[in-house]
Design a protein around this motif. Structure first.
Motif, mmCIF file in Angstrom:
data_model
loop_
_atom_site.group_PDB
_atom_site.id
_atom_site.type_symbol
_atom_site.label_atom_id
_atom_site.label_comp_id
_atom_site.label_asym_id
_atom_site.label_seq_id
_atom_site.Cartn_x
_atom_site.Cartn_y
_atom_site.Cartn_z
ATOM 1 N N THR A 42 0.844 -1.201 0.000
ATOM 2 C CA THR A 42 0.000 0.000 0.000
ATOM 3 C C THR A 42 0.877 1.249 0.000
ATOM 4 N N ASP A 43 0.218 2.405 0.021
ATOM 5 C CA ASP A 43 0.925 3.693 0.131
ATOM 6 C C ASP A 43 1.056 4.132 1.586
ATOM 7 N N GLU A 44 0.563 3.311 2.512
ATOM 8 C CA GLU A 44 0.542 3.673 3.928
ATOM 9 C C GLU A 44 1.874 3.324 4.597
ATOM 10 N N TYR A 45 2.505 4.343 5.175
ATOM 11 C CA TYR A 45 3.759 4.116 5.899
ATOM 12 C C TYR A 45 3.457 3.780 7.353
ATOM 13 N N THR A 77 15.421 -7.193 0.438
ATOM 14 C CA THR A 77 14.497 -6.276 1.109
ATOM 15 C C THR A 77 13.810 -7.027 2.249
ATOM 16 N N LYS A 78 13.824 -6.440 3.444
ATOM 17 C CA LYS A 78 13.336 -7.110 4.662
ATOM 18 C C LYS A 78 11.842 -6.915 4.885
ATOM 19 N N TYR A 79 11.226 -7.966 5.494
ATOM 20 C CA TYR A 79 9.827 -7.922 5.931
ATOM 21 C C TYR A 79 9.816 -7.921 7.453
ATOM 22 N N GLU A 95 11.726 0.011 2.909
ATOM 23 C CA GLU A 95 12.095 0.649 1.653
ATOM 24 C C GLU A 95 13.536 1.141 1.726
ATOM 25 N N ILE A 96 14.081 1.536 0.596
ATOM 26 C CA ILE A 96 15.487 1.940 0.500
ATOM 27 C C ILE A 96 15.821 3.089 1.454
ATOM 28 N N ASP A 97 14.888 4.021 1.636
ATOM 29 C CA ASP A 97 15.145 5.197 2.477
ATOM 30 C C ASP A 97 14.989 4.921 3.972
ATOM 31 N N GLY A 98 14.809 3.637 4.351
ATOM 32 C CA GLY A 98 14.691 3.284 5.759
ATOM 33 C C GLY A 98 13.281 3.392 6.309
ATOM 34 N N LYS A 99 12.335 3.762 5.463
ATOM 35 C CA LYS A 99 10.939 3.824 5.887
ATOM 36 C C LYS A 99 10.313 2.458 5.663
ATOM 37 N N TYR A 100 9.147 2.269 6.286
ATOM 38 C CA TYR A 100 8.438 0.997 6.176
ATOM 39 C C TYR A 100 7.041 1.253 5.626
ATOM 40 N N VAL A 101 6.659 0.427 4.677
ATOM 41 C CA VAL A 101 5.351 0.558 4.055
ATOM 42 C C VAL A 101 4.530 -0.688 4.369
ATOM 43 N N LYS A 102 3.235 -0.492 4.576
ATOM 44 C CA LYS A 102 2.344 -1.593 4.933
ATOM 45 C C LYS A 102 2.004 -2.411 3.684
ATOM 46 N N ALA A 103 1.999 -3.743 3.847
ATOM 47 C CA ALA A 103 1.568 -4.660 2.800
ATOM 48 C C ALA A 103 0.447 -5.519 3.365
ATOM 49 N N VAL A 104 -0.665 -5.596 2.643
ATOM 50 C CA VAL A 104 -1.871 -6.275 3.104
ATOM 51 C C VAL A 104 -2.021 -7.615 2.388
#
Length: 150
Positions: A42-45, A77-79, A95-104
């Motif tokens: 998703t687009d949700e961090y 890429t880590k989960y 993500e590459i920039d160290g942020k985390y995005v939600k996956a449903v």
């Protein structure tokens, strides 16, 4: 025009007009696969990540692969689990920039069989079968003509 010339022309025309299986896959959304399930990214961090549970082991934007596959994220890429949420429903992808995005989680992941393409418009093996059939016919008629000439 001799018989074998007609058959050759027919086979050439069939090869040109029959669709073949596409080399590229048109993905509907970015995803990762973890433990046999597909998770739509998703687009949700998220910020409350917890435990590392896996990583991308195979990447391709062209074809389906086995393992912890992704069409978006590179191998390594880590989960992670997300605090307060079940990993049976959602995970976080780093993500590459160290942020985390939600996956449903959206369902089970399976690689389509090679023969499945014959029935959904992605012809792959059908031209080979047709050409093989015409070659067999050509050989049969050539032998028959040879016997008639003798």
């Amino acid at each position: 025009m001799r018989l074998h010339q007609k058959l050759l022309l027919l086979v050439a025309l069939l090869v040109l007009i029959l669709p073949t299986k596409s080399l590229a896959t048109d993905w509907e959304y970015p995803f990762v696969v973890w433990e046999g399930y597909i998770y739509e990214v998703t687009d949700e961090y998220v910020t409350d990540v917890d435990i590392e549970v896996g990583e991308v082991t195979a990447y391709s934007d062209m074809e389906q692969l086995s393992g912890n596959f992704s069409n978006t994220y590179e191998v390594g890429t880590k989960y992670y689990t997300i605090k307060g949420e079940s990993s049976d429903e959602v995970i976080a992808v780093e993500e590459i920039d160290g942020k985390y995005v939600k996956a449903v989680k959206i369902g089970e992941y399976s690689i389509a069989s090679g023969f499945q393409g014959m029935f959904n418009g992605q012809v792959g093996i059908v031209p080979i079968i047709i050409i093989g059939g015409f070659i067999a016919l050509f050989i049969f008629y050539e032998r028959k003509l040879k016997r008639i000439r003798e």
